[in-house]
Design a protein around this motif. Sequence first.
Motif, PDB file in Angstrom:
ATOM      1  N   LYS A 160       1.135  -1.666  -0.070  1.00  0.00           N
ATOM      2  CA  LYS A 160       0.041   0.420   0.018  1.00  0.00           C
ATOM      3  C   LYS A 160       1.392   0.945  -0.100  1.00  0.00           C
ATOM      4  O   LYS A 160       1.991   1.003   0.915  1.00  0.00           O
ATOM      5  N   GLY A 161       0.641   2.417  -0.297  1.00  0.00           N
ATOM      6  CA  GLY A 161       1.157   3.756  -0.271  1.00  0.00           C
ATOM      7  C   GLY A 161       0.198   4.592  -0.696  1.00  0.00           C
ATOM      8  O   GLY A 161      -1.008   4.280  -0.872  1.00  0.00           O
ATOM      9  N   ASP A 162       0.821   5.572  -0.020  1.00  0.00           N
ATOM     10  CA  ASP A 162      -0.213   7.199  -0.714  1.00  0.00           C
ATOM     11  C   ASP A 162       0.494   8.260  -1.429  1.00  0.00           C
ATOM     12  O   ASP A 162       1.653   7.583  -1.729  1.00  0.00           O
ATOM     13  N   PRO A 163      -0.391   9.083  -2.196  1.00  0.00           N
ATOM     14  CA  PRO A 163       0.583   9.641  -3.374  1.00  0.00           C
ATOM     15  C   PRO A 163       2.019  10.574  -2.838  1.00  0.00           C
ATOM     16  O   PRO A 163       2.228  10.642  -3.935  1.00  0.00           O
ATOM     17  N   MET A 164       1.468  10.801  -1.865  1.00  0.00           N
ATOM     18  CA  MET A 164       3.235  11.732  -0.826  1.00  0.00           C
ATOM     19  C   MET A 164       4.476  10.584  -1.313  1.00  0.00           C
ATOM     20  O   MET A 164       5.583  10.835  -0.606  1.00  0.00           O
ATOM     21  N   GLY A 165       3.872   8.786  -1.072  1.00  0.00           N
ATOM     22  CA  GLY A 165       5.158   7.600  -1.329  1.00  0.00           C
ATOM     23  C   GLY A 165       5.495   6.867  -0.238  1.00  0.00           C
ATOM     24  O   GLY A 165       6.060   6.170  -0.252  1.00  0.00           O
ATOM     25  N   ASN A 166       4.616   7.392   1.320  1.00  0.00           N
ATOM     26  CA  ASN A 166       4.625   6.684   2.421  1.00  0.00           C
ATOM     27  C   ASN A 166       4.036   4.614   2.122  1.00  0.00           C
ATOM     28  O   ASN A 166       2.955   5.105   1.064  1.00  0.00           O
ATOM     29  N   LEU A 167       4.976   4.141   2.220  1.00  0.00           N
ATOM     30  CA  LEU A 167       4.480   2.668   1.879  1.00  0.00           C
ATOM     31  C   LEU A 167       4.128   1.812   3.462  1.00  0.00           C
ATOM     32  O   LEU A 167       4.957   1.786   4.359  1.00  0.00           O
ATOM     33  N   THR A 168       3.551   1.409   3.107  1.00  0.00           N
ATOM     34  CA  THR A 168       3.728  -0.393   3.739  1.00  0.00           C
ATOM     35  C   THR A 168       3.829  -1.412   3.086  1.00  0.00           C
ATOM     36  O   THR A 168       3.831  -1.516   2.109  1.00  0.00           O
ATOM     37  N   TYR A 169       4.109  -2.631   3.556  1.00  0.00           N
ATOM     38  CA  TYR A 169       4.751  -3.949   3.014  1.00  0.00           C
ATOM     39  C   TYR A 169       3.505  -5.268   3.381  1.00  0.00           C
ATOM     40  O   TYR A 169       2.756  -4.720   4.472  1.00  0.00           O
ATOM     41  N   ARG A 170       4.323  -5.929   2.570  1.00  0.00           N
ATOM     42  CA  ARG A 170       3.461  -7.493   3.457  1.00  0.00           C
ATOM     43  C   ARG A 170       4.353  -8.347   3.258  1.00  0.00           C
ATOM     44  O   ARG A 170       4.096  -9.152   2.311  1.00  0.00           O
ATOM     45  N   MET A 171       4.147  -8.874   4.967  1.00  0.00           N
ATOM     46  CA  MET A 171       4.696  -9.514   5.222  1.00  0.00           C
ATOM     47  C   MET A 171       6.436  -9.764   4.570  1.00  0.00           C
ATOM     48  O   MET A 171       7.205  -8.947   4.450  1.00  0.00           O
ATOM     49  N   ALA A 172       6.413 -10.759   4.362  1.00  0.00           N
ATOM     50  CA  ALA A 172       7.900 -11.103   4.240  1.00  0.00           C
ATOM     51  C   ALA A 172       8.017 -10.430   2.934  1.00  0.00           C
ATOM     52  O   ALA A 172       9.452 -10.279   2.501  1.00  0.00           O
ATOM     53  N   SER A 198      -2.772  10.788   3.559  1.00  0.00           N
ATOM     54  CA  SER A 198      -2.802  10.919   5.408  1.00  0.00           C
ATOM     55  C   SER A 198      -4.132   9.307   5.704  1.00  0.00           C
ATOM     56  O   SER A 198      -3.998   9.883   7.030  1.00  0.00           O
ATOM     57  N   SER A 199      -4.008   8.705   4.711  1.00  0.00           N
ATOM     58  CA  SER A 199      -5.073   7.667   5.042  1.00  0.00           C
ATOM     59  C   SER A 199      -4.102   6.258   6.550  1.00  0.00           C
ATOM     60  O   SER A 199      -4.557   5.836   6.995  1.00  0.00           O
ATOM     61  N   ILE A 200      -2.993   6.939   6.075  1.00  0.00           N
ATOM     62  CA  ILE A 200      -2.081   5.783   6.520  1.00  0.00           C
ATOM     63  C   ILE A 200      -1.716   5.772   7.978  1.00  0.00           C
ATOM     64  O   ILE A 200      -1.373   6.793   8.174  1.00  0.00           O
ATOM     65  N   ASP A 201      -2.016   5.174   8.762  1.00  0.00           N
ATOM     66  CA  ASP A 201      -1.180   5.483  10.491  1.00  0.00           C
ATOM     67  C   ASP A 201      -0.467   5.311  10.387  1.00  0.00           C
ATOM     68  O   ASP A 201       0.668   4.961   9.777  1.00  0.00           O
ATOM     69  N   PRO A 202       0.599   7.181  10.598  1.00  0.00           N
ATOM     70  CA  PRO A 202       2.026   7.344  10.810  1.00  0.00           C
ATOM     71  C   PRO A 202       2.752   5.610  11.412  1.00  0.00           C
ATOM     72  O   PRO A 202       3.381   5.169  11.088  1.00  0.00           O
ATOM     73  N   GLU A 203       1.823   5.503  12.406  1.00  0.00           N
ATOM     74  CA  GLU A 203       3.145   3.855  12.875  1.00  0.00           C
ATOM     75  C   GLU A 203       2.534   3.062  11.830  1.00  0.00           C
ATOM     76  O   GLU A 203       3.979   1.879  13.031  1.00  0.00           O
ATOM     77  N   HIS A 204       2.021   3.262  11.155  1.00  0.00           N
ATOM     78  CA  HIS A 204       2.353   1.639   9.975  1.00  0.00           C
ATOM     79  C   HIS A 204       3.346   1.686   8.825  1.00  0.00           C
ATOM     80  O   HIS A 204       3.360   1.308   8.430  1.00  0.00           O
ATOM     81  N   VAL A 205       4.064   3.306   8.855  1.00  0.00           N
ATOM     82  CA  VAL A 205       4.641   3.714   7.605  1.00  0.00           C
ATOM     83  C   VAL A 205       5.716   2.904   7.630  1.00  0.00           C
ATOM     84  O   VAL A 205       6.364   3.120   8.572  1.00  0.00           O
ATOM     85  N   ILE A 206       5.565   2.201   6.628  1.00  0.00           N
ATOM     86  CA  ILE A 206       7.575   1.688   7.203  1.00  0.00           C
ATOM     87  C   ILE A 206       8.897   2.087   5.967  1.00  0.00           C
ATOM     88  O   ILE A 206       9.515   3.071   6.860  1.00  0.00           O
ATOM     89  N   THR A 207       8.096   2.921   4.955  1.00  0.00           N
ATOM     90  CA  THR A 207       9.206   3.800   4.368  1.00  0.00           C
ATOM     91  C   THR A 207       9.110   5.132   4.568  1.00  0.00           C
ATOM     92  O   THR A 207       7.228   5.110   3.459  1.00  0.00           O
ATOM     93  N   PRO A 208       9.024   6.165   4.794  1.00  0.00           N
ATOM     94  CA  PRO A 208       8.196   7.240   4.847  1.00  0.00           C
ATOM     95  C   PRO A 208       8.766   7.863   3.268  1.00  0.00           C
ATOM     96  O   PRO A 208       9.845   7.787   2.447  1.00  0.00           O
TER      97      PRO A 208
END
Length: 235
Positions: A160-172, A198-208
């Motif tokens: 998952k990502g947002d237009p600003m580039g903040n990213l989350t990843y799926r498991m491994a 701003s919909s991704i919780d900042p605590e869940h962002v892995i790559t800012p």
Amino acid sequence: MDKTCESAAKAVAQIPDGATLMVGGFGGAGAPIELMHALIDHGPKNLTVINNNAGNGHVGIAAMIEQGLVSKMICSFPRSADPLAFTEKFLAGEIDLELVPQGTLAERIRAGGAGIPAFYTPSGYGTELAEGKPAAEFDGRMYIQERALKADFALIKADKGDPMGNLTYRMAARNFNPLMAMAATCTIAQVAHILPTSSIDPEHVITPGIFIDSIVVIPNPVQEEMLNRREAIYP
């Protein structure tokens, strides 16, 4: 601040001949297959590619090698499940290899992103991998010096990502991707889902987002393993 790019082709079009390129993934997990295939269509030559392995089958990195894009691999596992593309080029003297222990590879990339020029590790001491590298003794144990790795570009895959580039990843699928995002001058990310800013919780962002330059939405990304089971060949 909107870093979304309309297509993988447009995102990778800036990568020139001779670039150093980090590619995320651990085998097929977290490997940005669509970005790599777009890069093959773009066709830069003489690339130095940094990845955990040297590709499998005839897709992804293996396809990049087969199509003559890669002149050097920096990796830990050049011989994986189906390394035919790399093996043939290497035995023919058409591609160079820098072999790096896996933990050392991860730390060299992390150091590059953190601004640390070099570090010492016991891994590889007393082997051919230590030849030409400074050595030192710490607390009675010998270590060799390893230099940080940086790249001109990184191709990574996130969930998952947002237009600003903040990213989350799926498991491994996280694996090398966050480290490579920090160690490259320009990082291009493919994501399966784009969410509102701003919909991704900042605590869940892995790559800012500060580490991301372009983000491409690939809604249904393919897996290297699935392609190889179908004996797919790209292009």
